[in-house]
Design an enzyme around this catalytic site. Structure first.
Site, short mmCIF file in Angstrom:
data_model
loop_
_atom_site.label_atom_id
_atom_site.label_comp_id
_atom_site.label_asym_id
_atom_site.label_seq_id
_atom_site.Cartn_x
_atom_site.Cartn_y
_atom_site.Cartn_z
N ASP A 132 0.87 -1.17 -0.01
CA ASP A 132 0.03 -0.03 -0.12
C ASP A 132 0.91 1.25 0.12
O ASP A 132 2.18 1.06 0.10
CB ASP A 132 -1.12 0.13 1.37
CG ASP A 132 -0.23 -0.09 2.33
OD1 ASP A 132 0.96 0.32 2.59
OD2 ASP A 132 -0.84 -0.33 3.32
N SER A 133 0.40 2.56 -0.09
CA SER A 133 1.13 3.64 -0.34
C SER A 133 1.48 4.31 1.30
O SER A 133 2.16 5.30 1.46
CB SER A 133 0.22 4.68 -0.78
OG SER A 133 -0.71 5.23 -0.37
N GLY A 134 0.92 3.51 2.17
CA GLY A 134 1.21 4.31 3.57
C GLY A 134 0.11 5.26 3.96
O GLY A 134 -0.06 5.92 5.10
N GLY A 135 -0.87 5.63 2.92
CA GLY A 135 -1.61 6.99 3.15
C GLY A 135 -2.60 6.58 4.24
O GLY A 135 -3.03 7.50 5.09
N ASP B 274 -7.86 -7.31 0.47
CA ASP B 274 -7.10 -7.58 1.55
C ASP B 274 -7.55 -7.32 2.92
O ASP B 274 -8.53 -6.08 2.87
CB ASP B 274 -5.79 -6.75 1.41
CG ASP B 274 -5.85 -5.19 1.81
OD1 ASP B 274 -5.31 -5.02 2.85
OD2 ASP B 274 -6.53 -4.52 1.16
N CYS C 30 -8.05 -27.69 6.79
CA CYS C 30 -6.94 -27.22 7.08
C CYS C 30 -6.19 -27.95 8.28
O CYS C 30 -6.72 -28.67 8.93
CB CYS C 30 -7.02 -25.78 7.40
SG CYS C 30 -7.61 -25.51 9.20
N HIS D 219 -5.92 -21.28 10.41
CA HIS D 219 -7.34 -21.33 10.08
C HIS D 219 -8.07 -20.37 9.45
O HIS D 219 -8.88 -20.57 8.36
CB HIS D 219 -8.23 -22.04 11.14
CG HIS D 219 -9.58 -22.32 10.90
ND1 HIS D 219 -10.07 -23.10 10.30
CD2 HIS D 219 -10.71 -21.24 11.28
CE1 HIS D 219 -11.53 -22.96 10.10
NE2 HIS D 219 -11.85 -21.74 10.68
#
Length: 382
Positions: free
Chosen positions: A96-99, A271, A311, A340
Site C-alpha cells: 500500500d502507499s502508507g496513506g 485484503d 486445514c 485456520h
C-alpha cells in the site's frame, strides 16, 4: 498505452452478476482472481511462515509501506535485494502507499497540504513528512510487484466540499506519483479511486485516474465505518466506471459476506488484517458461523473446530485444545487460529471462483450466508 509490468486476463464473466473469473500475471508469478490477500504489515503475516502461506494457497500477500519505511527502512530492504529476498517470499507482493496509516496519525487537517502530509511517528513521536514522490520512492526500493499511489483517505461521512477537494488533490497526487515511478517495467502502479459515498465524486475520481493509464485500479475509502449497505451502493456505481482489462482492488475488506458482495460487483482483489487479528483473540470463522473459542462451552468439546474444513488446524486439533492454548496465551494457539482463518478466507475465494465458473454465485451466496448466520437477527459482521 503503457506496457505494464502486471497484466489482467479475463477468463469468464458470471451470467447473473458482475463477477469476473480471471488471473493476474506479475513478475513473481500468476495468481487467480477473485483473490483474498493476507496482510503481512511488517514483512511478515503475523505468526505465519512463508511456507505455511504457500501451503494454504495464498497467491499474493500485502505489506505496508509506512511501517517498512520506519522499520527497518526501505533502503535497507533494497540493500537486501528487495522485499521478496528479505522475507524469503518468491510469489507476488502488493504494497500500500502508507496513506491510510498516515491519515490516522495526522493531528490537524492543516497538516495535509498540496505538497504532502506532516504527521508524527507512532514509534517515537518524531515529525515525519510523506508525499506522492516519497511514497513511490519507498515502494520502488521495496520492490513489490504491485504498488499503490499516494492518496488522501477521508472518513466516509465528511462534508461534500471537503471530499471534493480531497478527490481533486488525490488525482493530482496520482499524476505526480506516476511521473515519479522509476521501475515501471517490473512494478505495476495502481491508482486509488476515492469520493466517500458521493456518486459524482467517485465518477470524477475514476475518470481522472483512468485517463492516466495505471496498471490497475483500487477502490479506497470504504470499510471505514460505513454500513454494509452503503459499501455495496458505492461499489454498485464505482466498479462499472473502471476498465474491464485492468485489475480492480477493494482495499481493507475481509468479512466473508463483504468479500462475496464485492465479487458480485466486479472486484478482483481484497485484503484485510481481520482474519489474523481476530484469530489472536480466539475468534474464528467457520462454515457454520463465528466461533469465540474462549467460551466455556468449548472446554470439553473434543470435536474439530470446523468439520467442513480440511486445514491443518481442523484435521489435527480439537476445540478444547484450541481453547486451552488461547486461554493460556500460547503462541502455538495464535498460529493454529491464524492458519485456520486465513485458510477459511483463501478457500472461500476458491469456492467463489468455482461458483463463477458454474454461473451460480447468487445461489452460493444465499447458501453460505444462511449457514454462516448472516440471516439471523443481530448477526455479527464476521
Amino acid at each position: 498505452m503503457t506496457e505494464h509490468a502486471i497484466k489482467y486476463r479475463l477468463i469468464k464473466k458470471e451470467k447473473h452478476t458482475g463477477a469476473r473469473l480471471g488471473e493476474i500475471i506479475t513478475p513473481h508469478g500468476t495468481f487467480p482472481t477473485p483473490m483474498f490477500m493476507p496482510v503481512g504489515t511488517q514483512a511478515t503475516v503475523k505468526t505465519m511462515s512463508p511456507e505455511e502461506l504457500k501451503t494454504l494457497g495464498s497467491g499474493i500477500i500485502l505489506s505496508n509501506t509506512y511501517h517498512l519505511w520506519l522499520r527497518p527502512g526501505d533502503e535497507l530492504v533494497a540493500e537486501a535485494g528487495g522485499l521478496h529476498k528479505f522475507m524469503n517470499w518468491d510469489q507476488p507482493i502488493l504494497t500500500d502507499s502508507g496513506g491510510f496509516q498516515v491519515y490516522s496519525l495526522v493531528q490537524n487537517k492543516k497538516n495535509i497540504t498540496e505538497e504532502g502530509v506532516k504527521f508524527k511517528s507512532h514509534l517515537d513521536g518524531r515529525e515525519l513528512f510523506l508525499n506522492p514522490e516519497k511514497a513511490i520512492s519507498i515502494q520502488n526500493n521495496l520492490g513489490s510487484d504491485i504498488m499503490m499511489s499516494f492518496d488522501e483517505c477521508p472518513p466516509f461521512y465528511q462534508p461534500y466540499d471537503y471530499v471534493k477537494a480531497s478527490v481533486e488533490r488525490t488525482s493530482r497526487w496520482a499524476e505526480r506519483g506516476l511521473n515519479a515511478h522509476r521501475r515501471p517495467n517490473d512494478q505495476g502502479l495502481f491508482g486509488i479511486v476515492q469520493g466517500a459515498g458521493f456518486e459524482d465524486l467517485r465518477r470524477q475520481s475514476a475518470s481522472d485516474l483512468t485517463s492516466m493509464d495505471f496498471a490497475g485500479y483500487s477502490i479506497g475509502g470504504l470499510a471505514v465505518g460505513e454500513s454494509h449497505k452503503e459499501m455495496n451502493a458505492v461499489l454498485d456505481f464505482t466498479t462499472p466506471m473502471l476498465p474491464e482489462d485492468k485489475p480492480r482492488y477493494l482495499m481493507g475488506v475481509g468479512a466473508p459476506d463483504s468479500l462475496i458482495d464485492g465479487v458480485i460487483r466486479g472486484v478482483d482483489m481484497f485484503d484485510c488484517v481481520l482474519p489474523t487479528r481476530i484469530a489472536r483473540n480466539g475468534t474464528l470463522m467457520t462454515h457454520f458461523g463465528r466461533v469465540n473459542i474462549r467460551n466455556a462451552k468449548y472446554e470439553y468439546d473434543f470435536t474439530p473446530l470446523d468439520p467442513m474444513c480440511d486445514c491443518y488446524t481442523c484435521t489435527n486439533y480439537t476445540r478444547a485444545y484450541l481453547r486451552h492454548l488461547i486461554k493460556a496465551d500460547e503462541t502455538f494457539g495464535l498460529r493454529l487460529c491464524s492458519y485456520h482463518n486465513l485458510h477459511f478466507l483463501v478457500n472461500l475465494m476458491k469456492d467463489v471462483r468455482q461458483a463463477i465458473m458454474d454461473d451460480n454465485l447468487l445461489e452460493f451466496r444465499e447458501d453460505f450466508c444462511e449457514r454462516y448466520g448472516y440471516n439471523q437477527p443481530n448477526a455479527k459482521d464476521f
